[in-house]
Design a protein around this motif. Structure first.
Motif, PDB file in Angstrom:
ATOM      1  N   GLN A 217      34.221  32.814  35.893  1.00 26.29           N
ATOM      2  CA  GLN A 217      34.446  32.298  37.235  1.00 26.29           C
ATOM      3  C   GLN A 217      35.813  31.617  37.366  1.00 26.29           C
ATOM      4  O   GLN A 217      35.932  30.496  37.841  1.00 26.29           O
ATOM      5  CB  GLN A 217      33.318  31.343  37.629  1.00 26.29           C
ATOM      6  N   ASP A 218      36.836  32.337  36.924  1.00 27.69           N
ATOM      7  CA  ASP A 218      38.230  31.886  37.053  1.00 27.69           C
ATOM      8  C   ASP A 218      38.523  30.595  36.304  1.00 27.69           C
ATOM      9  O   ASP A 218      39.423  29.823  36.683  1.00 27.69           O
ATOM     10  CB  ASP A 218      38.617  31.737  38.532  1.00 27.69           C
TER      11      ASP A 218
ATOM     12  N   PRO B 205      41.119  24.680  33.208  1.00 32.18           N
ATOM     13  CA  PRO B 205      41.808  25.580  34.137  1.00 32.18           C
ATOM     14  C   PRO B 205      42.601  26.650  33.397  1.00 32.18           C
ATOM     15  O   PRO B 205      43.164  26.407  32.330  1.00 32.18           O
ATOM     16  CB  PRO B 205      42.722  24.644  34.932  1.00 32.18           C
ATOM     17  N   LEU B 206      42.660  27.828  33.989  1.00 34.97           N
ATOM     18  CA  LEU B 206      43.343  28.944  33.343  1.00 34.97           C
ATOM     19  C   LEU B 206      44.839  28.719  33.214  1.00 34.97           C
ATOM     20  O   LEU B 206      45.456  29.142  32.237  1.00 34.97           O
ATOM     21  CB  LEU B 206      43.088  30.232  34.137  1.00 34.97           C
TER      22      LEU B 206
ATOM     23  N   LEU C  21      43.959  34.616  31.268  1.00 35.45           N
ATOM     24  CA  LEU C  21      44.531  34.996  32.560  1.00 35.45           C
ATOM     25  C   LEU C  21      45.534  36.129  32.395  1.00 35.45           C
ATOM     26  O   LEU C  21      45.603  37.047  33.229  1.00 35.45           O
ATOM     27  CB  LEU C  21      45.193  33.777  33.206  1.00 35.45           C
ATOM     28  N   ALA C  22      46.326  36.093  31.341  1.00 37.22           N
ATOM     29  CA  ALA C  22      47.325  37.139  31.114  1.00 37.22           C
ATOM     30  C   ALA C  22      46.680  38.512  30.988  1.00 37.22           C
ATOM     31  O   ALA C  22      47.246  39.515  31.441  1.00 37.22           O
ATOM     32  CB  ALA C  22      48.135  36.824  29.863  1.00 37.22           C
TER      33      ALA C  22
ATOM     34  N   THR D 268      41.810  38.866  39.573  1.00 37.93           N
ATOM     35  CA  THR D 268      41.670  37.507  39.043  1.00 37.93           C
ATOM     36  C   THR D 268      43.018  36.805  39.012  1.00 37.93           C
ATOM     37  O   THR D 268      43.149  35.650  39.436  1.00 37.93           O
ATOM     38  CB  THR D 268      41.060  37.538  37.634  1.00 37.93           C
ATOM     39  N   ARG D 269      44.033  37.497  38.507  1.00 41.11           N
ATOM     40  CA  ARG D 269      45.362  36.883  38.470  1.00 41.11           C
ATOM     41  C   ARG D 269      45.835  36.546  39.879  1.00 41.11           C
ATOM     42  O   ARG D 269      46.410  35.474  40.108  1.00 41.11           O
ATOM     43  CB  ARG D 269      46.366  37.814  37.781  1.00 41.11           C
TER      44      ARG D 269
END
Length: 250
Positions: free
Chosen positions: A110-111, A136-137, A147-148, A154-155
């Motif tokens: 969920q991010d 946090p991402l 995240l990468a 998502t990004r």
């Protein structure tokens, strides 16, 4: 599930009750649960009582409410996260024995970066991570790594929202963050000095399971002045071994 007079379903209310528990808020009163879940007092008492009867919540000797063992039991059955943790733990212990700071395993949920495991030495430096906690991402080394390698949607969501600056070194500008994510994919790892705490550096590498898709981040948290190269070598070696253990056996 039937809706309440306010329009939310019973499932919504049950989820809100369970979400009031956090890695640092493990015992609550029923009144606190109701307030945090935005429920009327009578509804909170009824839902909590039903969850206690079912074993999903428990009461302690002071009548405080906590997560029940049955919820833990159900959550770990046939869980991909549990399989990943079981495969990773022996290799995390190897890293921890050699680096002796903090060794962590996180997945994208969920991010956010959700941490499945953390190992620490008695005299380890600062670290805000908690098992079953989230970071946090854009700020944590595990989050940046996840995240990468996340999908474009998502990004895009993360880059489109306001990003909190946790330290002077946290990357919050979208263009700078995009460049950092590109760099991570080129290098295959991330080093994040002071991004989430001034005194610490996070180092993270990807774990894949049977293909190019990244399923987790393996990381260490070091005092900021420490050389990161020995930790990076250990992480890359451990990640390869974890990936081998995740491959289906023929």
């Amino acid at each position: 599930m039937a809706n309440s007079p306010s329009g939310d379903s019973m499932t919504d209310r049950l989820v809100r009750v369970l979400e009031t528990f956090t890695p640092t808020r493990t015992v609550q009163t029923t009144a606190d649960i109701g307030r945090r879940a935005d429920l009327p007092r009578s509804s909170a008492h009824r839902i909590v009582s039903e969850l206690v009867v079912s074993g999903l919540l428990e009461r302690d000797e002071t009548n405080g409410v906590r997560i029940g063992m049955r919820l833990w039991e159900l959550a770990t059955r046939s869980s991909d996260a549990l399989r990943l943790r079981q495969a990773a733990l022996p290799l995390m212990e190897r890293v921890q024995t050699r680096i002796r700071e903090h060794t962590q395993l996180a997945i994208l949920e969920q991010d956010e970066a959700l941490f499945l495991e953390r190992l620490s030495a008695p005299r380890s430096g600062a670290n805000v991570t908690r098992i079953a906690g989230r970071l946090p991402l854009h700020a944590s080394s595990s989050g940046l790594l996840l995240l990468a390698y996340a999908d474009a949607d998502t990004r895009g969501r993360v880059l489109a929202r306001p990003l909190q600056r946790l330290t002077p070194d946290t990357i919050v500008e979208p263009d700078a963050l995009r460049r950092k994510l590109d760099e991570i994919r080129i290098l295959g790892h991330v080093v994040a000095p002071g991004y989430i705490e001034d005194v610490s550096t996070g180092v993270a590498v990807p774990i894949r399971a049977g293909g190019p898709r990244v399923v987790a981040a393996l990381s260490v948290v070091l005092p900021r002045e420490n050389d990161t190269e020995p930790a990076l070598r250990e992480l890359l070696s451990a990640a390869r071994d974890i990936e081998r253990s995740l491959r289906p056996h023929s």
